[in-house]
Design a protein around this motif. Structure first.
Motif, short mmCIF file in Angstrom:
data_model
loop_
_atom_site.label_atom_id
_atom_site.label_comp_id
_atom_site.label_asym_id
_atom_site.label_seq_id
_atom_site.Cartn_x
_atom_site.Cartn_y
_atom_site.Cartn_z
N TRP A 150 -37.74 51.25 47.59
CA TRP A 150 -36.98 50.28 48.39
C TRP A 150 -37.90 49.53 49.33
O TRP A 150 -38.91 50.08 49.79
N GLY A 151 -37.50 48.31 49.62
CA GLY A 151 -38.14 47.60 50.71
C GLY A 151 -37.47 47.94 52.02
O GLY A 151 -36.51 48.72 52.07
N GLN A 152 -37.95 47.33 53.08
CA GLN A 152 -37.46 47.63 54.42
C GLN A 152 -36.22 46.81 54.77
O GLN A 152 -35.53 47.12 55.75
N GLY A 153 -35.93 45.79 54.00
CA GLY A 153 -34.75 44.97 54.22
C GLY A 153 -35.03 43.73 55.04
O GLY A 153 -35.98 43.68 55.83
N THR A 154 -34.20 42.72 54.83
CA THR A 154 -34.29 41.49 55.61
C THR A 154 -32.86 41.05 55.95
O THR A 154 -31.97 41.07 55.09
N GLN A 155 -32.64 40.68 57.20
CA GLN A 155 -31.30 40.36 57.68
C GLN A 155 -30.91 38.94 57.30
O GLN A 155 -31.67 37.99 57.53
N VAL A 156 -29.74 38.81 56.73
CA VAL A 156 -29.14 37.50 56.46
C VAL A 156 -27.85 37.41 57.27
O VAL A 156 -26.97 38.27 57.14
N THR A 157 -27.76 36.41 58.10
CA THR A 157 -26.57 36.20 58.91
C THR A 157 -26.03 34.80 58.63
O THR A 157 -26.76 33.82 58.78
#
Length: 121
Positions: free
Chosen positions: A111-118
């Protein structure tokens, strides 16, 4: 050492677009399917799109079909998620994962660390 690193998240208005990137290292994209997942607060992680270079296939969850496009740059081991016509309900942390397409998230090996989409209304 295997790494998946997401980038490209941010704040966008409803109807806008974003392109997420997943940079893979330590793996060969032919050896793993790469999926884009998202997880909103209080909800389970769900897969929204998957790319299988072995099968030459791409697929999408019904909620994003026609709006999101997954693609890859095999030379640079990059997987992208172009997101158009974004909706408020697309707001989540987006992750890329290496594992069988549409398998439960726990079956993904990396997995990656994630990126926030708002997405704002």
């Amino acid at each position: 050492q295997v790494q998946l690193v997401e980038s490209g998240g941010g704040l966008v208005q409803s109807g806008g677009s974003l392109t997420l990137s997943c940079a893979a290292s330590g793996i060969t994209l032919l050896d793993y399917d790469i999926g884009w997942f998202r997880q909103a607060p209080g909800k389970e992680r769900e897969e929204v799109s998957c790319l299988s270079l072995r099968d030459g296939t791409t697929d999408y969850a019904g909620s994003v079909k026609g709006r999101f496009t997954i693609s890859s740059d095999n030379t640079n081991k990059m997987v992208y998620l172009q997101m158009n016509n974004l909706k408020v309900e697309d707001t989540a942390v987006y992750y890329c994962g290496a594992g069988p397409c549409w398998a439960p998230p726990y079956e993904n090996d990396y997995w990656g660390q994630g990126t926030q989409v708002t997405v704002s209304s």
